[in-house]
Design a protein around this motif. Structure first.
Motif, mmCIF file in Angstrom:
data_model
loop_
_atom_site.group_PDB
_atom_site.id
_atom_site.type_symbol
_atom_site.label_atom_id
_atom_site.label_comp_id
_atom_site.label_asym_id
_atom_site.label_seq_id
_atom_site.Cartn_x
_atom_site.Cartn_y
_atom_site.Cartn_z
ATOM 1 N N LYS A 2 0.858 -1.181 0.000
ATOM 2 C CA LYS A 2 0.000 0.000 0.000
ATOM 3 C C LYS A 2 0.894 1.231 0.000
ATOM 4 O O LYS A 2 1.691 1.414 0.899
ATOM 5 C CB LYS A 2 -0.917 0.005 1.210
ATOM 6 N N TYR A 3 0.745 2.029 -1.028
ATOM 7 C CA TYR A 3 1.549 3.243 -1.132
ATOM 8 C C TYR A 3 0.890 4.360 -0.349
ATOM 9 O O TYR A 3 -0.332 4.453 -0.294
ATOM 10 C CB TYR A 3 1.764 3.609 -2.607
ATOM 11 N N LYS A 4 1.720 5.190 0.265
ATOM 12 C CA LYS A 4 1.223 6.257 1.135
ATOM 13 C C LYS A 4 1.314 7.635 0.507
ATOM 14 O O LYS A 4 0.853 8.603 1.090
ATOM 15 C CB LYS A 4 1.970 6.222 2.467
ATOM 16 N N LEU A 5 1.911 7.714 -0.688
ATOM 17 C CA LEU A 5 1.979 8.965 -1.433
ATOM 18 C C LEU A 5 2.094 8.632 -2.913
ATOM 19 O O LEU A 5 2.924 7.809 -3.309
ATOM 20 C CB LEU A 5 3.191 9.803 -0.992
ATOM 21 N N VAL A 49 -1.917 12.939 -3.044
ATOM 22 C CA VAL A 49 -1.311 13.088 -4.366
ATOM 23 C C VAL A 49 -0.461 14.354 -4.376
ATOM 24 O O VAL A 49 -0.919 15.415 -3.959
ATOM 25 C CB VAL A 49 -2.390 13.184 -5.463
ATOM 26 N N LEU A 50 0.754 14.217 -4.874
ATOM 27 C CA LEU A 50 1.649 15.348 -5.082
ATOM 28 C C LEU A 50 1.886 15.484 -6.576
ATOM 29 O O LEU A 50 2.332 14.533 -7.229
ATOM 30 C CB LEU A 50 2.983 15.108 -4.359
ATOM 31 N N ILE A 51 1.562 16.641 -7.121
ATOM 32 C CA ILE A 51 1.869 16.951 -8.509
ATOM 33 C C ILE A 51 3.205 17.678 -8.506
ATOM 34 O O ILE A 51 3.367 18.685 -7.811
ATOM 35 C CB ILE A 51 0.765 17.831 -9.143
ATOM 36 N N LEU A 52 4.151 17.163 -9.278
ATOM 37 C CA LEU A 52 5.520 17.665 -9.232
ATOM 38 C C LEU A 52 6.061 17.821 -10.650
ATOM 39 O O LEU A 52 6.174 16.847 -11.387
ATOM 40 C CB LEU A 52 6.388 16.681 -8.442
ATOM 41 N N SER A 53 6.356 19.064 -11.018
ATOM 42 C CA SER A 53 6.843 19.336 -12.365
ATOM 43 C C SER A 53 8.011 20.310 -12.327
ATOM 44 O O SER A 53 8.030 21.231 -11.512
ATOM 45 C CB SER A 53 5.713 19.926 -13.220
#
Length: 173
Positions: A2-5, A49-53
């Motif tokens: 289970k992923y936490k991020l 959820v982290l959006i990273l660009s």
């Protein structure tokens, strides 16, 4: 697992990687509504959820604001440093992070995060090294497929979709 991020790049994942320029010089990107279901699934599964660009763009900011995402980091070149910082704040390990990216600036994350996936049309070196190459191309529902894959891996996909359908039925009353 289970992923936490869940962490996602934007260009080449949420978009097809193309930039459209207006005659005034404005940059426009096309987003697929299919990917917004991936956000809904993460919310129902209680996975942030982290959006990273590495790019900073007002169109991306507006899209992510519309989706009411709490964690958005644009214009960030050192993605590993940003993700590590979030892991420290959330008291989780890099091994508990699932990441989707498509090009060379995502390469430093391979082997560092717990799960690395890429769209079908990602750079060949990324496809070769990724834990999973998705069937969808960037801008065509790749983020949603990615979320479905990680929920399937953890055994939570059916339950999460059942929650989604139940919510839809309740709001129709």
């Amino acid at each position: 697992m289970k992923y936490k991020l869940v962490v996602s790049d934007v260009d080449g994942v949420w978009t097809d990687g193309s930039f459209y320029y207006s005659s005034e010089g404005d940059v426009i990107r096309k987003f697929s509504t299919k990917d917004s279901y991936g956000i809904s699934l993460c919310r129902l599964a209680n996975i942030p959820v982290l959006i990273l660009s590495s790019e900073k763009n007002m169109m991306v900011e507006k899209r992510m604001k519309k989706l009411k995402l709490r964690y958005v980091e644009l214009g960030r070149k050192n993605k590993l440093k940003v993700i590590s910082s979030y892991c420290n704040k959330m008291n989780i390990e890099l091994s508990e992070v699932a990441y989707i990216g498509d090009d060379m600036n995502d390469f430093p994350l391979i082997g560092k995060v717990g799960f690395f996936a890429c769209p079908e049309d990602a750079y060949y070196g990324i496809r070769k090294a990724a834990n999973s190459v998705l069937k969808k191309k960037g801008g065509n529902g790749a983020f949603r497929e990615f979320v479905e894959v990680i929920l399937e891996k953890s055994g939570d996909l059916e339950e999460t979709y059942a929650k989604y359908i139940n919510e839809c039925l309740q709001t129709q009353e």
